[in-house]
Every structure is written in C-alpha cells, then in structure tokens.
Design a protein around this motif. Structure first.
Motif, short mmCIF file in Angstrom:
data_model
loop_
_atom_site.label_atom_id
_atom_site.label_comp_id
_atom_site.label_asym_id
_atom_site.label_seq_id
_atom_site.Cartn_x
_atom_site.Cartn_y
_atom_site.Cartn_z
N HIS A 87 4.01 20.30 10.74
CA HIS A 87 3.65 18.73 10.62
C HIS A 87 2.38 18.59 10.71
CE1 HIS A 87 7.82 18.63 12.14
NE2 HIS A 87 7.82 17.53 11.76
N THR A 88 1.76 19.04 9.39
CA THR A 88 0.36 18.98 9.40
C THR A 88 -0.23 17.47 9.23
OG1 THR A 88 0.71 19.16 6.98
CG2 THR A 88 -0.07 21.21 8.11
N GLY A 89 0.43 16.49 8.75
CA GLY A 89 -0.02 15.28 8.41
C GLY A 89 -1.09 15.13 7.14
N ARG G 111 -5.94 12.92 8.68
CA ARG G 111 -4.73 13.21 9.35
C ARG G 111 -4.85 13.28 10.80
NH1 ARG G 111 -3.48 18.97 9.74
NH2 ARG G 111 -5.49 20.22 9.44
N LYS G 114 -0.34 13.31 13.14
CA LYS G 114 0.33 14.39 12.85
C LYS G 114 1.10 14.97 14.07
CE LYS G 114 -3.72 17.35 13.95
NZ LYS G 114 -4.39 18.49 13.72
N ASP H 244 4.95 8.50 10.83
CA ASP H 244 3.52 8.03 10.66
C ASP H 244 3.95 6.37 10.50
OD1 ASP H 244 2.77 10.50 10.81
OD2 ASP H 244 2.04 10.94 8.80
#
Lengths: 113, 88, 90, 169, 158, 120, 115, 521, 79
Positions: A87-89, G111, G114, H244
């Motif tokens: 889950h690196t984003g 990011r 995360k 998210d």
C-alpha cells in the motif's frame, strides 16, 4: 412462520433466538442470584487483585489504539510487512495494479474461456 | 521488481488490445447498421432537423445529452467548490 | 465525386506532407518557441488543408470547421506565448 | 450608444454573410433567419460593445477610411507580400541571412494604426515585429537582412506609415 | 495575470465579437449545419478565454463577471430540463414542437435541401439552452482556474 | 472551363509552393525568429492562394450552375481567409515577443536593440 | 492489418495513455495520459461509424445520392468529448490544489495517505 | 397524462432539477439550500418506494425517452430499440431503495454536520448530483447512458471528496487518486461500449443480451469490464483508492460513496448475469469473482486491524464486506449452468450476497455516521487521541454498538442474517470458503472491539471535557439507520422473500430482462 | 482517386501517433502540452476526413482552445 429464514440446510429466526436468549439469560441470572454466601459488599472482596500491586489510576490505564493487538501484528510480521509495503499510496501503483489484474483476467477469460 | 511486473502486465494488456483491433470488423464496412439507417431515413421526417447528428443528440438520445450537460455542470461546481474563497 | 475532386485533393495531400516537415521541427526544436512555431505552422496548414478537402468533398458546410480552427488555434498560440512571457507579477 | 449600434451592425453583417443561402429576402435570406440574426446581434452588441470601443474613438466610422484600407490591402500591401515571399524563397533556398533586431519610430499614435503597421510589417519583406514600446509606440523589428545599423522607417516598411496614417489617424 | 502587448489587444477587440457571433451562428444553426449547443458554447467560451489572456485577469473583470456567468449556467440547464419536462404529457424529452407548424415547427424538406431555420421542433431551443450552459460553464472554468493559478503557485518574493 | 482550370492550377500551384517553402524554411533556418519569417509569411501567403483557388472555384461554379451552395462555399472560405490573415501575423508577433522575453536571443545577430533597450 | 490501421492507432493511443499513467511521475503528465486515452477512445467511436464512400449525415447542401456515415457514434463522441474536458478540468484543479498544499507534483512525494 | 407511468424519470429528474436550482437559491438564502435538498431527496425516496411496490406487484418497468408512449420500446418495423430507456426490474429497484434511503439520511445528517463549512450550496448541489448519478447507473437500460451516469457519479464524488481541499492537502490527494482510477474505469467502459457497438450496432442492454455471441471480442470486452467495475466496487488488489477516498470525504459523503461503489457492483452483476448469462464460461468467471471476494475479505480485514484512523479502519472493513457480496454472488454464478446445484444452494448464496449489499449499506453508513459524529465533536479521527467518549455521547455509543454488532455478524442484527445465508450455502459449494468467511467475521469483531475500546471506553479524558451529544438531526439520521438494521435483523425473512428473492431471480432469468424490452422473445 | 484520401487519412494517423508519442516522452511539461495540442488538432483533422464535422468542431474548439488554456493555467499554478 414469522422470522423464519430458510438457508437451504437449516433455518434462522431472530425471534426464536431472542426467546432462547431470554430464557437462558433468566436461568443464568437466577443461578447467579443464588450466589456465594460469603460475599459481602463494601469489603476487601470488592477490590480487584492485580498481582498484589496497587491499582493504577484510571487515566493511565487507558490503552491507546495502536497498542491493542500489538502481539498479533508482531506475530504476523511476515504477513504484514509485505502487505503494508504494497500500500504505497503512489498513484502509479494504483493504475498499475488495475492493469495487472486486467491483464490476468484477460488471459483467463480471453484465452481459456 | 514491481516495474517489471507492471511492464509485463502492460505488454499483455496492450497485446490484447491489438488483438481486439485486428479482430474488429473491417474499417469502413459496418456489418449491421439497422439503428443508424433508421436514424438516417427517419430523422428528417420525425424531428424536422436536417442534421441527423443533432437530431440523434437532442431527440433520440436526448437523455444522454442531459447527462452530459450535467457532467459539465458537476465539473464546474466541483472546480468552483474546490477554489471557493479564492479572491483575486 | 465531381471532376474537381482531384484538383483539390492532391494539394491537400501535399499540405499534409509539409505538415510532417513541421512535425520534425516539433520533435527537434531545441527551445520551446521553436515548437510553438511548429504548432503555428501546423495550424495554418491544417486550415488550408481543411478548406481544400472540404471543397474536394463538395461539402459546403465543412468550411465552418476551418473557420473555428483558424480562430481557436490563435487562442492556443496566445496561451503558450503568454506562459513563455512569464507574467508572474500579477 | 453609438458603439452599441456599430457593434450591432457589424455583427449583423457578419451573421448575414455567414447565413447567406436561399430564402425570401432577395433570394438570399429567409425572414426567420433575419429575425434570429437581429436577436443574436443584439446580444452580441450587448456583450462586445465595451470591448470593441474601449478607447471611445469613432474615427474608423468614416467610410472613406475603409475604402482607403481596401485599396491599401489590395494594392501596396499585396504587392509587398508577394515580394516578401519571393524574398523568403530566396533566403530559404540559399540560406543567406544576416539578422538583427532594430528599432523604428513610425510616429503612429493610435492602437489600430500601430497594429496595422505591425501586422503589415510581419507579412512584408524580411521583417518581423518582435516587441512594442508601450509608451511611445516604437516597434522593435527583427530584420532578416540588416543593411544598415541605423535604419529609418523607410528602410523597413517603405511607405506603409503614410498609408496607415491616412487609414487610422 | 499581466496583459499582453497592445497589438494583441487590438486584434482581440475585433476578433472577440467575431468569435461570439460565429459561436452564436453555430448554436442557432445546430440543426442545419455542423455544430450545435456544445460546439458553439465551446467556441464562445474560447472567446472568453481569449479576452482573459489578452487583457489579464484584472482588466478582464470589467467585461466578464463570474457571478453572471454562473447564473446563466444554472439558467441554461434549467431551461434544458424544463424543455424535457414539458414533453411529459407524452414522454420525457418528447419533441412536442416538431411538425406542429408553429415556431420551429415546420416540417423539413425530405432529402437534400438548403435548410430552413424554422424547423427542428425543440431541437433549436435545446441547442440554445445547452449553448448557454456550455458557454458560461467554460467561462466559469477558465476564470476560476485563472485566479486559482495565482493562488496556488509559490510566492516568488519570499 | 479551360481558363477556370488554368487559374485554379496556377493558384493551387503557387499556394502549394509557398506552403512547401514555409515548411522547408522552418527546418532550414537557424533560430526562432528566422523560422518565424518562413512560417508566417510563406504559409500565410500560400494559404491565401489555396483559399483563393477555392473562392474562384466557388464563384465560377455559382455562375455556371446557379446553385446557391457554391456561393456559400465561397463566402465561408472568404471568412476563413479573413480569420487566417488577421490572426496569423498577430500570433507570430506574440511568439516572437514571448521568445525574446523568455531569453531566446537571435543567433548570428549583428544588432539587437531590444536587448539593449531592456538592459537600460 | 493495413485496413484496420485506424483501430491500431486507437490502440496505440490508449496504450500510450496507460503507459503514462503507470510510469510517469508527474501529476500533470498523468492528466495528459488521461487526455490521450480519451482521444483514443473518441477516435475509436468515430472510426466505428465510418462507412467507405459515404458523406456526413447532414442533409444541408449535401452532394446528393450518396450513403451517409453512421450518426450514432458521432453523437456518442460529442458526449464523450465534453465529458473529457470536464474530467480534465477537475483533475487539473485538484492537482493544483495538491501543489498548493504539498509544494510538489511528484507522485513519490504525494502520498501522505498510505498503509 | 398519467403520472404513475412517469415515476422512473421523476425519481431522477426531481433531484436533478433541485441540483440545478440549489446554486441559484443559494444566492438568495443560504439556509434554504439544505432544506430544498432534503425535500427533493425525500420526494425521491417516496417515489422510489411507490415504484418498488409497483414493480414487485406488476413486474419490471420500462421508460422510453422521447417515444410516443413511455412503454413503446420498439418503433414500428424494427426489431431493436433505438431510443434510450430506463429499465427497472427487481434488482434495479432494490439498489434504488438503498440509494434513496442512504441519500436521504445523508442529506439530513449534512444539515448540521457541514454547517461550519463555506460553499454549502455547492456541497448540496454535488450531493444531489451524486445521488442522480447513482440512481442513473442503477436504473438505466442503455450501455452508453450507463457510462454517462458513471461519469456523473465519479466526478461528483471527486468534487465532494476534495471538498475540504481548500484547507487541507489530504482530501485533494484522495480526490486526485479517485479521479484517476475512475477515469480509467470509465474510459475502459467506454471502450467496451465501442466494442459492443461495433459488433452489433446496438446500445441497449437487453437487445445486446439477446444477440450476444461470446466471440473473441466479446470475451475481451468482458475481460475489460470485470476488473474496472470490480475496481470501482473496491475489490482487492485494486482497492487502494478506497481507504484514501473514504477516510478523507465528509462522513455523509462516505456513506454515499459506499452506495456509489455498490452501484458499480450492481453493474458488474448486471453485465455478468443479464448481458452474458450462461453464454459465458460461468466456472471461470465465477471463480474470478470468488477469488476477488476471498482476497477482499481477508486482506481488507487484516489491513483494518492495524489502522489508527477510525474512518480508514472502517473503509478497510467496507472492502472486506464487499468481499462477502462477491463471494455469495460468485458462488451463484459458478453454478449458474447447473440447475440442480443452483436450486440447492446457488440461489441461497446469491440471496445472501445481494441481501448483504443492503445490510452493508445500512450498517456501514451508520458506522461512518458515528465516526462523523465523533469527528464533529472531538475534531480528530485518530483513535490514539480518543477515549472515554461513552460518558458524554450516549446515543452515539449505542448506535455504534448496534452498527459494530451488525457488521461483525452478531445475532440478532442484520449482518448475521445475510452472513448465515452465505456461510451455509457456500459451505455446500466449498467448505474452505465458508471457513475463511467465518474467520474474517471474527477478525471484524476483533477490530471493532478495538475501536469501541479505544474510542468509547475508559475514563473521561481532560481534553474532551466540553464534548456533548451531537445535535438532534444527526441523532435522527443515525436512528433511522439503526431502526432499519434492527428491523432487518428481526424480520430477515420478510426482506428476503419480498425484496431479495425477486432481485436474485431477475438476475438469473435473463429472458425476463430481455423480454421486457423485446416483447417476450 | 479516392485512394489518395486513404493516403491522407493514414498519414494523418501516423502524424497523430507521433505527436501523441512526443506528448508522452517529452521531459518538460510545456513541450509535452504543445505536442498534446498538436495531437488533438490532428485528431480533429482526422474526424474531418472521416466525415464527422460536428465532432471535428467540438474537438477543435475544445482540444485547441480550452484544453490548452486549462493546462497552461495548471502549469502556471504549479511552478
């Protein structure tokens, strides 16, 4: 009958469940009320026994969220580390994974099926 | 490592798209065209518009157009909402 | 297709080849203004080509597209030029 | 008010040119078309009159100026343009260039005049207007074949300023 | 945003009105020639973008008001959906004006013809509604993003 | 018919030639400003001639056949041509000015008064 | 193969866009990728509607007596073009907002969310 | 003019009209916007219920736009429909009910929750547009129209997710990510639409379903459609946008996003069941969906355990619960070609999966609303910083317990009812799957115990001295959902028999769907 | 002679692909956007050749004018 949910191999009814719970609960309460004779309120028997040490104050005894299940996550480190790493984003990875799965499914559906 | 996986997947995806492009019917020769022939023949008499595309856009598929105007409206409201309070 | 089809379609095709030359300038162009010049040239050529192709097709109404194109490519050029100028101080 | 009317008329003219086909009015326009044109031109006049007549100068309303403008366009301007292209052809083929940026003071005052001059210069032999001095309307010209380092206006754009002065000032 | 040179501005003065009338032509003739609400609206929206770029965001405030544009946007959409609703006697989006003989109600000549403005039923009205919406939508987008560009970029002095 | 064809061929030939010249000049010249010379002048001139060919074709066909569509063709082409003539030199001016302000100086220049003016 | 070149061009466009989305590290580049995919899909629809030797489906001043290309894909493409510009505008606005808060457009740095 | 024929379009058009009106009204009176929104959504809710009654008694409804009669699907002399139509069967109205309830509750909740933000007219307009998009995705019977509504829903979602982007960076980031993935999915859907159009010159679901040949191109279209729609529903490993987006959106919007992602799920089922049905290789596709389900369940819940942000945790749970739906329906799909197994357990599994959609929307909505209530009063989403809130927020605590018990599958709440259907039927398909599902359920309970403990239990913390119960309209919104949960839990058979079973049958029986349009072919 | 139309068509496609490719591979944003605009304009020409003038107008107006404008605003806001 009202509340009867057929599941194919059995049934489930919330009403019956509640009735059963009420019955069992009343039995339990009845048994509990019989109680231990030697118990008395407002004596030493009330206090919790934590390995003989005095009880901590309430503010300090609250366990914060990140510490709950610390043991579990520690034990499953080999599983969690790659998972969290996945889950690196990073938005490139998001679209990349979509394409990877699309490619796999295209192979499964388009070639075999 | 991840880049290699992505690269392979991209190549597979791309090759499937190429396969679909080659398998597509020949360019310029539609096999079926019942719906469109109906539009071409009847658009003038039914809607009174010379431009068949417009009559498709606003009459036969008018609901699409409403949705599409709504998309534009949504985007505008979204942009304005995102930059609300920006004075200059 | 009428007899005039050939007359207009061949110059149209030639204009396309010149467009390819301009595209080479877009690829090479050492600086950004070079690329804009290429864009501008391509725009002009496309407008001329559109007029020719429209005449070749004998579709009168197609010329509207060329007008829109001529007007709006100018806006695109102005935008890039403005960005290059760098009007940073308001 | 006058700017509104002029804008209205101009847009009406444009609309009529665009919509010329078959109809009752002189065999060219239909009545419905003209009504639509009037309404649309009215709206356009409402939107655009402030933009078109920003400085509130009505010099260009004189029809004589437009006649001169047309003469200029077809006569000297077109001739210069043809010369320019032959010049460009020569330079493209031989590759002989000697460029530089020079400054001229044509002495034009109005915006329209300087614009006309700049565009004319851009389309005429060997010259390209690069920048303009906003205060005194001096033009900076990129000259592909610099012959003198201190050029006069005549070197760059033969007698265009005279023409333009007659048109726009 | 700073304004551009005087030459560009002068040309803009002429081209602006021309683009707008041309956009209106495209909108109004949507049922006859290529074009329609979207295309014409986009053309007029580009005219606003042209005005914005050549006069700068401060000076163009005199001519372009974001509030009015967003008002017109909502108005265009409501006109459009009301046109849809007014066919509700039969179905939503029913072309109730076509071939009825009134405004825009003439029947078109079947086959190739020079085109008659007075045809198309509700299609020209819908063109106008969509055109109104699209032109003001693009105007609002361009104006908002122009002011946002000043807002989001890094302060250069500090 | 014969003269018409000849006129069309001449106009188209001139137009194509100058458009070709513009593209070649775009490739051959050394820096932005000289390229602009080629691109703007030559392509505008060439496009004027190709469009003139269409206009001539339109008006003559209108005369011959009396079909109003050729008149529309000619009128719309005139409008397109006017747009092109108005916008092209202005665009070139904007590009040149932007190029100079963004720091692209003319190569092999014998004189650059604009740079001097800016330095002052 | 050569007859289906337009379809291949469509696929190349879509592929280019997907490549940009997967491997380019700039948010605005990603927006460019999205626009490229949109262009490809629009071209795909129009290509589907083409019929050889036909004219545009507009009766005004058309050359008479010819077949017409299919009108539906053109209507669909019009819709999808306007949807495309709406998407692009929103994507770019959000990217600008990200820049305002993060000071960068690099996907490796954008990011915070995360895990 | 018989209005009852026009209900399908009114459900969509009234919120749409309200969405256009809200910015205009917002210029005059800021407060009226919220009330207008609630009003429009309540009208829509009532109409949806009326339509549901009509559909369940009469049969599927069709609404053709622009035709001379609302049910004239085929123009004279043609075998295929040419106009756009809404086509609502039991499955569609089942999803429509969820959307109507959720959007109404969300609007009521927003009245107070969003009060401190500026730009409220835009917020409400976007909320209405999101509702319209989701409704349209569920009701439409046209492939391209589906794409348009998908775009409306995703653009409105993005705008709402990044609504707080003016102050914070994270919402904008989440919005960007969601926008990119949803544009990919929408464009891929459009590509598939192009493939269908190019082959058959049709755009109607039902008409396509009647002619589909399962050629190589159809296979590719299916292979493109499954992953992107599953991605929009939040299936692992394409779920990364979900936490998210869910965690950064305002709480009512998160609830709506759950409904929106379920609409994609619905579209996936519609494609697989109604468009292809048994012409496809059901075992392969069924197992693909089952594997999606397993991965989603397990990875979702395990990732949820280690989260510290309350909404992020719940978002991972949403992924995990989506897995159950995939599992149930996937088992149903895998045995679709086998009538015996289908009757024995396939239909039950699908009932479980479909029923879980509604349950999930209700309790996950309730949980997100409680998370929003906590955020409203404490100003934080971090579980480490919370504690002892049960002292001051009694109603919220009760609602949270109800929601948590429901999601963990504790009897007698509704989560248990659908989960038991899935467990028992899936056990007969493959025991391992059922066991995994139970383990996941236990882990869900564990992680909610963690949330309950760290947020509500414990002594009153000094920084939350001032915390009060949330205002009444928010309590009302949560109470509505709690009542629905308890009702579903107590009388699951009512829902399953009257609402879920027809929905499942309408998915399985392709002829019913195509026959509505093509006239009993 | 309609094969000449084919040649025009195919060379437009090829140029379009080149422009799209450039839009991807350019490192800097501004050249990339210029290449994207060129691709979009050629796409419009392609629509024109494929007899879709409605779409060509829309693509010309949106691709040349507005996409360019909003991209330029975006890169102005992010430098």
């Amino acid at each position: 009958m009202l509340g009867l949910l057929e599941t194919g191999s059995g049934f489930w009814s919330a009403i019956i469940w509640i009735v059963v719970v009420l019955v069992i609960g009343s039995i339990v309460i009845y048994i509990r009320n019989k109680g231990e004779d030697s118990y008395k309120k407002n004596t030493e028997q009330d206090k919790p026994f934590i390995s003989g040490n005095p009880e901590k104050s309430k503010e300090n005894s609250h366990l914060s969220a990140s510490h709950i299940y610390w043991g579990l996550t520690e034990a499953l480190k080999g599983y969690y580390n790659p998972l969290v790493k996945m889950h690196t984003g990073n938005i490139n990875d998001y679209s990349g994974w979509i394409i990877v799965i699309t490619a796999i499914i295209l192979i499964m559906v388009g070639v075999s099926g | 490592m991840k880049k290699i996986i992505f690269g392979i997947a991209f190549i597979i995806f791309f090759s499937f798209l190429i396969v679909s492009a080659i398998n597509m019917r020949t360019f310029g020769e539609p096999t079926y065209s019942e719906m469109d022939d109906y539009f071409i023949e009847n658009a003038q008499s039914e809607t009174g518009a010379n431009n068949v595309v417009t009559s498709v856009v606003f009459d036969y598929r008018g609901f699409d157009t409403l949705g599409e105007a709504t998309v534009l409206f949504t985007a505008v409201v979204g942009v304005v909402a995102l930059f609300r309070g920006v004075k200059k | 297709m009428s007899g005039f089809f050939n007359i207009f379609i061949i110059p149209g095709g030639l204009l396309l080849i010149f467009m390819l030359l301009s595209l080479i300038r877009l690829i090479l162009g050492p600086t950004v203004p070079d690329r804009i010049v290429a864009l501008d040239t391509i725009n002009t050529l496309v407008v001329a080509g559109m007029i020719l192709v429209g005449a070749a097709y004998e579709e009168v109404i197609y010329i509207d597209v060329a007008i829109v194109y001529a007007l709006l490519s100018y806006i695109g050029t102005l935008y890039v030029a403005k960005y290059l100028e760098g009007g940073s101080n308001k | 008010m006058i700017d509104f009317i002029v804008t209205f008329l101009l847009s009406m003219l444009t609309y009529l040119i665009l919509t010329a086909s078959q109809g009752e009015v002189w065999g060219i326009w239909s009545v419905f078309e003209i009504i639509t044109g009037i309404i649309l031109s009215f709206i356009v006049a409402f939107i655009a009159n402030k933009v078109l007549f920003q400085k509130r100068t009505y010099r260009m309303l004189n029809p004589l100026r437009w006649v001169i403008f047309l003469v200029y366009l077809i006569g000297p301007f077109f001739w210069a343009m043809a010369k320019a292209n032959i010049d460009v052809a020569y330079r493209v083929i031989t590759g002989k260039i000697n460029p530089g940026i020079v400054k001229i003071s044509p002495g034009l005052k109005t915006d329209l005049g300087i614009t006309l001059l700049a565009d004319s210069i851009t389309l005429t032999p060997g010259t390209l207007s690069v920048d303009i001095d906003e205060k005194n309307n001096d033009l900076y010209i990129h000259w592909i074949n610099v012959t003198t380092l201190k050029p006069t206006t005549h070197h760059i754009c033969s007698n265009f300023p005279q023409w333009i002065r007659r048109i726009a000032e | 945003m700073k304004e551009m040179s005087r030459i560009v501005k002068t040309v803009t003065n002429f081209v602006y009105g021309f683009i707008i009338i041309f956009g209106f032509y495209i909108i109004a003739h949507g049922h006859l020639t290529p074009g329609g609400g979207f295309q014409g609206g986009a053309v007029v929206g580009s005219a606003f973008a042209l005005l914005l770029i050549s006069y700068g965001s401060l000076n163009s405030k005199k001519f372009l008001k974001k509030d009015i544009l967003s008002l017109f946007e909502g108005f265009g959409l409501i006109l459009f959906i009301v046109l849809g609703f007014s066919g509700l006697g039969i179905t939503f989006f029913y072309n109730f004006l076509a071939n009825s003989g009134g405004w825009f109600g003439n029947a078109a000549v079947i086959g190739v013809n020079p085109g008659n403005m007075n045809t198309g039923g509700v299609i020209p009205l819908m063109n106008i509604a969509v055109g109104l919406e699209v032109l003001s939508a693009f105007g609002v987008i361009v104006l908002t993003m122009a002011s946002a560009a000043e807002f989001t970029k890094k302060k250069e002095n500090s | 018919m014969g003269t018409l064809l000849a006129v069309l061929y001449i106009f188209l030939g001139i137009g194509v030639f100058f458009n070709c010249l513009g593209s070649v000049g775009l490739l051959r010249f050394p820096d932005v400003y000289t390229r602009l010379h080629a691109a703007t002048k030559a392509t505008t001139f060439g496009s004027i001639f190709t469009s003139l060919a269409v206009i001539v074709y339109g008006f003559s066909s209108w005369n011959i056949t009396g079909d109003s569509k050729f008149r529309v063709l000619a009128l719309h082409t005139i409008v397109a041509l006017v747009c092109l003539i108005i916008t092209n030199p202005t665009g070139a001016h904007a590009i040149a000015r932007a190029a100079h302000r963004s720091g692209v100086m003319p190569r092999q220049a014998v004189i650059d008064e604009l740079k001097e003016a800016k330095l002052k | 193969m050569i007859g289906n070149l337009p379809y291949v061009a469509v696929v190349i466009f879509v592929g280019l866009g997907i490549y940009t989305l997967m491997f380019k590290k700039n948010l605005i580049k990603i927006a460019i990728g999205v626009v490229l995919i949109e262009n490809g899909v629009n071209l795909f629809l129009i290509t589907l509607g083409y019929r050889k030797g036909a004219i545009a489906p507009i009766y005004t001043y058309a050359p008479s007596g010819q077949a017409m290309v299919l009108p539906t894909p053109q209507a669909l493409t019009l819709t999808s073009i306007v949807i495309g510009i709406a998407t692009t505008a929103l994507i770019l606005s959000v990217a600008m907002m990200i820049y305002k808060h993060y000071g960068t457009l690099d996907t490796d740095e954008v990011r915070r969310l995360k895990g | 003019m018989n209005l009852s024929n026009h209900i399908p379009i009114l459900i969509i058009a009234i919120p749409l009209l309200a969405a256009f009106l809200v910015p205009l009204i917002g210029r005059i009176n800021k407060k009226a916007t919220g009330i207008l929104t609630t009003l429009a959504l309540s009208v829509s809710l009532i109409l949806t219920i009326v339509l549901a009654v009509k559909i369940l008694t009469v049969g599927p409804q069709v609404y053709v736009f622009g035709a001379t009669s609302p049910s004239l699907t085929l123009p004279s002399g043609l075998k295929f429909p040419i106009r756009i139509m809404l086509q609502i069967d039991a499955m569609g109205i089942f999803m429509g009910l969820i959307t109507a309830v959720v959007s109404f509750v969300g609007a009521v909740y927003s009245l107070i929750f969003m009060k401190q933000h500026s730009g409220l007219d835009k917020y409400y307009s976007l909320l209405l547009l999101l509702t319209v998009g989701v409704f349209g995705m569920e009701f439409t019977g046209d492939v391209f129209n589906f794409f348009v509504f998908l775009e409306i829903a995703s653009i409105a979602s993005v705008a709402l997710i990044s609504f707080r982007g003016i102050d914070l960076g994270e919402p904008a980031e989440a919005g960007f990510k969601y926008m990119v993935v949803s544009s990919i999915s929408a464009l891929v859907v459009l590509f598939a639409v192009g493939i269908f159009y190019g082959q058959y010159d049709l755009l109607n679901f039902a008409a396509l379903a009647s002619v589909i040949k399962y050629s190589q191109l159809d296979k590719i279209a299916l292979g493109l459609l499954i992953p992107v729609l599953a991605m929009k529903a939040g299936a692992v490993p394409m779920h990364m946008w979900t936490p998210d987006a869910y965690s950064e959106a305002p709480a009512p919007i998160t609830m709506m996003l759950v409904a929106a992602s379920q609409a994609s799920l619905y579209a996936l089922f519609r494609v697989v069941f109604s468009l292809y049905n048994i012409s496809l290789n059901v075992l392969t596709v069924g197992w693909i969906i089952i594997i999606f389900g397993l991965l989603s369940m397990f990875i979702g819940v395990t990732m949820a355990i280690i989260q510290k942000d309350i909404k992020r945790l719940m978002a991972y749970h949403a992924i995990s619960q989506t897995g159950y739906m995939f599992l149930g329906v996937g088992v149903g799909l895998a045995v679709l070609a086998n009538p015996v197994a289908l009757n024995q357990y396939g239909i039950t599994a699908m009932e479980g999966g479909i029923f879980h959609i509604m349950n999930h929307a209700m309790y996950k909505g309730l949980l997100f609303l409680t998370a929003g209530a906590l955020f409203f009063r404490t100003g934080t989403k971090n579980l480490d910083k919370m504690g002892g809130l049960a002292h001051s927020m009694k109603y919220t605590t009760i609602f949270f317990i109800i929601g948590a018990a429901a999601i963990a599958g504790l009897p007698p709440f509704n989560g248990f009812a659908s989960k038991i259907l899935i467990y028992e039927s899936v056990y007969r398909f493959n025991p391992l799957l059922s066991i995994i599902a139970m383990v996941v359920s236990i882990l869900t309970l564990a992680s909610f115990v963690k949330v309950f403990h760290s947020a509500f239990l414990g002594p009153k913390l000094p920084q939350f001295k001032e915390v009060k119960e949330v205002p009444r309209s928010m309590v009302f919104a949560m109470a509505v959902l709690s009542c629905i949960i308890i009702f579903f839990g107590l009388f699951p058979d009512l829902i399953v028999k009257n609402l879920v079973h027809p929905a499942v049958m309408s998915l399985i029986e392709q002829f019913k769907y195509t026959g509505t349009v093509l006239g009993g072919m | 002679m309609s094969s000449f139309v084919e040649i025009i068509h195919i060379s437009t496609l090829i140029m379009m692909i080149i422009a799209g490719f450039l839009a991807v591979i350019f490192k800097k944003l501004l050249p990339s956007i210029i290449a994207l605009t060129v691709a979009s304009l050629l796409l419009s020409l392609e629509f024109y050749i494929l007899h879709a003038p409605d779409v060509a107008i829309a693509e010309a107006a949106i691709g040349a004018g507005l996409t360019m404008a909003i991209f330029i605003f975006a890169i102005r806001g992010t430098r």
